[in-house]
Write an enzyme that holds these catalytic residues in place. Structure first.
Site, PDB file in Angstrom:
ATOM      1  N   GLU A   1       4.473   4.200   6.016  1.00  0.00           N
ATOM      2  CA  GLU A   1       3.292   3.332   6.015  1.00  0.00           C
ATOM      3  C   GLU A   1       2.137   4.056   5.317  1.00  0.00           C
ATOM      4  O   GLU A   1       2.073   5.289   5.311  1.00  0.00           O
ATOM      5  CB  GLU A   1       2.940   2.978   7.477  1.00  0.00           C
ATOM      6  CG  GLU A   1       1.707   2.129   7.690  1.00  0.00           C
ATOM      7  CD  GLU A   1       1.764   0.739   7.078  1.00  0.00           C
ATOM      8  OE1 GLU A   1       2.018   0.647   5.852  1.00  0.00           O
ATOM      9  OE2 GLU A   1       1.485  -0.244   7.777  1.00  0.00           O
ATOM     10  N   ASP A   2       1.249   3.290   4.696  1.00  0.00           N
ATOM     11  CA  ASP A   2       0.105   3.914   4.029  1.00  0.00           C
ATOM     12  C   ASP A   2      -0.964   4.344   5.030  1.00  0.00           C
ATOM     13  O   ASP A   2      -1.437   5.464   5.011  1.00  0.00           O
ATOM     14  CB  ASP A   2      -0.505   2.963   2.982  1.00  0.00           C
ATOM     15  CG  ASP A   2      -0.794   1.566   3.532  1.00  0.00           C
ATOM     16  OD1 ASP A   2      -0.553   1.309   4.736  1.00  0.00           O
ATOM     17  OD2 ASP A   2      -1.255   0.708   2.745  1.00  0.00           O
TER      18      ASP A   2
ATOM     19  N   ASP B   1      -5.922  -0.376  -1.685  1.00  0.00           N
ATOM     20  CA  ASP B   1      -6.785  -1.105  -2.622  1.00  0.00           C
ATOM     21  C   ASP B   1      -8.023  -1.689  -1.955  1.00  0.00           C
ATOM     22  O   ASP B   1      -8.097  -1.826  -0.735  1.00  0.00           O
ATOM     23  CB  ASP B   1      -6.003  -2.253  -3.261  1.00  0.00           C
ATOM     24  CG  ASP B   1      -5.817  -3.414  -2.291  1.00  0.00           C
ATOM     25  OD1 ASP B   1      -5.341  -3.172  -1.163  1.00  0.00           O
ATOM     26  OD2 ASP B   1      -6.178  -4.556  -2.640  1.00  0.00           O
TER      27      ASP B   1
ATOM     28  N   LYS C   1      -6.299   6.004  11.465  1.00  0.00           N
ATOM     29  CA  LYS C   1      -7.676   5.881  11.943  1.00  0.00           C
ATOM     30  C   LYS C   1      -7.709   5.960  13.467  1.00  0.00           C
ATOM     31  O   LYS C   1      -6.706   5.667  14.122  1.00  0.00           O
ATOM     32  CB  LYS C   1      -8.261   4.534  11.498  1.00  0.00           C
ATOM     33  CG  LYS C   1      -8.533   4.443  10.006  1.00  0.00           C
ATOM     34  CD  LYS C   1      -9.165   3.105   9.680  1.00  0.00           C
ATOM     35  CE  LYS C   1      -9.475   2.997   8.201  1.00  0.00           C
ATOM     36  NZ  LYS C   1     -10.005   1.650   7.852  1.00  0.00           N
TER      37      LYS C   1
ATOM     38  N   ARG D   1      -5.744   1.276  -6.311  1.00  0.00           N
ATOM     39  CA  ARG D   1      -4.433   1.799  -5.908  1.00  0.00           C
ATOM     40  C   ARG D   1      -4.022   3.004  -6.743  1.00  0.00           C
ATOM     41  O   ARG D   1      -3.242   3.855  -6.300  1.00  0.00           O
ATOM     42  CB  ARG D   1      -3.353   0.721  -6.050  1.00  0.00           C
ATOM     43  CG  ARG D   1      -3.499  -0.445  -5.100  1.00  0.00           C
ATOM     44  CD  ARG D   1      -2.218  -1.271  -5.094  1.00  0.00           C
ATOM     45  NE  ARG D   1      -2.404  -2.601  -4.550  1.00  0.00           N
ATOM     46  CZ  ARG D   1      -2.390  -2.907  -3.250  1.00  0.00           C
ATOM     47  NH1 ARG D   1      -2.240  -1.958  -2.354  1.00  0.00           N
ATOM     48  NH2 ARG D   1      -2.548  -4.151  -2.850  1.00  0.00           N
TER      49      ARG D   1
ATOM     50  N   ASP E   1      -4.143   1.441  11.124  1.00  0.00           N
ATOM     51  CA  ASP E   1      -5.510   1.123  11.549  1.00  0.00           C
ATOM     52  C   ASP E   1      -5.457   0.746  13.032  1.00  0.00           C
ATOM     53  O   ASP E   1      -5.586   1.603  13.896  1.00  0.00           O
ATOM     54  CB  ASP E   1      -6.054   0.000  10.660  1.00  0.00           C
ATOM     55  CG  ASP E   1      -7.487  -0.356  10.985  1.00  0.00           C
ATOM     56  OD1 ASP E   1      -8.081   0.290  11.863  1.00  0.00           O
ATOM     57  OD2 ASP E   1      -8.031  -1.288  10.369  1.00  0.00           O
TER      58      ASP E   1
ATOM     59  N   GLY F   1       0.771  -1.245   0.000  1.00  0.00           N
ATOM     60  CA  GLY F   1       0.000   0.000   0.000  1.00  0.00           C
ATOM     61  C   GLY F   1       0.797   1.286   0.000  1.00  0.00           C
ATOM     62  O   GLY F   1       0.356   2.299  -0.523  1.00  0.00           O
TER      63      GLY F   1
ATOM     64  N   PHE G   1     -13.560   2.291   5.716  1.00  0.00           N
ATOM     65  CA  PHE G   1     -12.653   1.682   4.754  1.00  0.00           C
ATOM     66  C   PHE G   1     -12.368   2.673   3.625  1.00  0.00           C
ATOM     67  O   PHE G   1     -13.289   3.275   3.064  1.00  0.00           O
ATOM     68  CB  PHE G   1     -13.271   0.400   4.189  1.00  0.00           C
ATOM     69  CG  PHE G   1     -12.325  -0.360   3.314  1.00  0.00           C
ATOM     70  CD1 PHE G   1     -11.330  -1.149   3.870  1.00  0.00           C
ATOM     71  CD2 PHE G   1     -12.423  -0.280   1.929  1.00  0.00           C
ATOM     72  CE1 PHE G   1     -10.438  -1.839   3.060  1.00  0.00           C
ATOM     73  CE2 PHE G   1     -11.538  -0.974   1.116  1.00  0.00           C
ATOM     74  CZ  PHE G   1     -10.546  -1.756   1.682  1.00  0.00           C
ATOM     75  N   VAL G   2     -11.103   2.848   3.299  1.00  0.00           N
ATOM     76  CA  VAL G   2     -10.732   3.801   2.251  1.00  0.00           C
ATOM     77  C   VAL G   2      -9.875   3.129   1.172  1.00  0.00           C
ATOM     78  O   VAL G   2      -9.213   2.116   1.422  1.00  0.00           O
ATOM     79  CB  VAL G   2      -9.959   5.018   2.818  1.00  0.00           C
ATOM     80  CG1 VAL G   2     -10.853   5.880   3.689  1.00  0.00           C
ATOM     81  CG2 VAL G   2      -8.709   4.585   3.591  1.00  0.00           C
TER      82      VAL G   2
HETATM   83  P1  5GP Z   1      -3.020  -2.262  11.159  1.00  0.00           P
HETATM   84  O1  5GP Z   1      -1.942  -3.289  11.272  1.00  0.00           O
HETATM   85  O2  5GP Z   1      -2.571  -0.887  11.630  1.00  0.00           O
HETATM   86  O3  5GP Z   1      -4.301  -2.671  11.820  1.00  0.00           O
HETATM   87  O4  5GP Z   1      -3.408  -2.162   9.639  1.00  0.00           O
HETATM   88  C1  5GP Z   1      -2.567  -1.616   8.713  1.00  0.00           C
HETATM   89  C2  5GP Z   1      -2.819  -2.211   7.347  1.00  0.00           C
HETATM   90  O5  5GP Z   1      -4.190  -2.608   7.174  1.00  0.00           O
HETATM   91  C3  5GP Z   1      -2.547  -1.180   6.275  1.00  0.00           C
HETATM   92  O6  5GP Z   1      -1.186  -1.195   5.890  1.00  0.00           O
HETATM   93  C4  5GP Z   1      -3.484  -1.615   5.178  1.00  0.00           C
HETATM   94  O7  5GP Z   1      -2.861  -2.590   4.369  1.00  0.00           O
HETATM   95  C5  5GP Z   1      -4.655  -2.245   5.889  1.00  0.00           C
HETATM   96  N1  5GP Z   1      -5.775  -1.292   6.053  1.00  0.00           N
HETATM   97  C6  5GP Z   1      -6.236  -0.781   7.203  1.00  0.00           C
HETATM   98  N2  5GP Z   1      -7.285   0.047   6.983  1.00  0.00           N
HETATM   99  C7  5GP Z   1      -7.474   0.060   5.648  1.00  0.00           C
HETATM  100  C8  5GP Z   1      -8.426   0.744   4.792  1.00  0.00           C
HETATM  101  O8  5GP Z   1      -9.300   1.524   5.196  1.00  0.00           O
HETATM  102  N3  5GP Z   1      -8.293   0.500   3.457  1.00  0.00           N
HETATM  103  C9  5GP Z   1      -7.354  -0.346   2.938  1.00  0.00           C
HETATM  104  N4  5GP Z   1      -7.347  -0.498   1.617  1.00  0.00           N
HETATM  105  N5  5GP Z   1      -6.461  -1.008   3.709  1.00  0.00           N
HETATM  106  C10 5GP Z   1      -6.525  -0.803   5.058  1.00  0.00           C
END
Ligand code: 5GP
Length: 183
Positions: free
Chosen positions: A105-106, A165, A137, A171, A109, A51, A158-159
């Protein structure tokens, strides 16, 4: 593909949340902030695939000083516990000891990805370690993780877009779109 306000991917409609112009302006600001702190340190940017590749590509060009770039792919988590474990880290092909490391990082969450990845990096004893995420988030507090630079704090929806993606699509969208409705 999109008009500017919405885009349909598969059966889901996504509405514009952050325009391409807003994205570009914020990335320039983040690049300038990083340049102020790391401009004389020759940092290494480590971008988490998949991402973050779009954000990383723009961010390093907004950072107008010598730097290196590397990419990692993090595997799935192991175990069903809330404290799930990062299984493997593929791709770091250089030693990080004594380096100034900037993790790109993208989106953060729950914070789980960064929480475990940062622990992995700290074990390599970099000279310094900082994190920059394009989006964050509110749920980010679930795992304790320090994010030094945040592009935008967004609602818990969700974005897609700007590298993110939905089942492989979206993407290439230059802005950020949030899930609007399911048909
Ligand atoms: P975390 O480990 O912080 O819970 O999640 C991070 C990863 O979850 C991000 O790098 C991404 O790949 C995915 N992710 C979390 N929220 C979203 C979202 O709203 N949209 C998308 N496309 N991926 C997300």
């Amino acid at each position: 593909m999109p008009n500017d306000d919405s885009v349909q991917l598969y059966d889901s409609l996504f509405a514009l949340l952050i325009s391409a112009d807003q994205v570009a302006a914020r990335v320039r600001e983040l690049g300038a902030m990083l340049e102020q702190r790391y401009g004389d340190k020759q940092p290494i940017f480590i971008s988490i695939l998949s991402g973050a590749f779009v954000f990383a590509a723009d961010l390093i060009r907004a950072f107008r000083a010598p730097c290196e770039v590397s990419f990692v792919k993090l595997s799935s988590y192991e175990g069903m516990q809330s404290s799930g474990v990062l299984q493997t880290v593929l791709g770091i092909d250089t030693t990080l000891e004594h380096r100034h490391v900037i993790v790109v990082e993208d989106i953060v969450d729950t914070g789980r990805t960064l929480h475990f990845f940062l622990a992995h990096l700290r074990a390599q004893q970099p000279a310094s370690l900082c994190t920059v995420t394009f989006l964050r988030k509110p749920t980010a507090a679930l795992f304790p993780v320090e994010v030094d630079f945040v592009g935008f704090d967004i609602p818990n929806r969700f974005v897609v877009g700007y590298g993110l993606d939905y089942n492989g699509l979206g993407r290439n969208l230059p802005g950020i779109y949030q899930l609007a409705e399911k048909r």
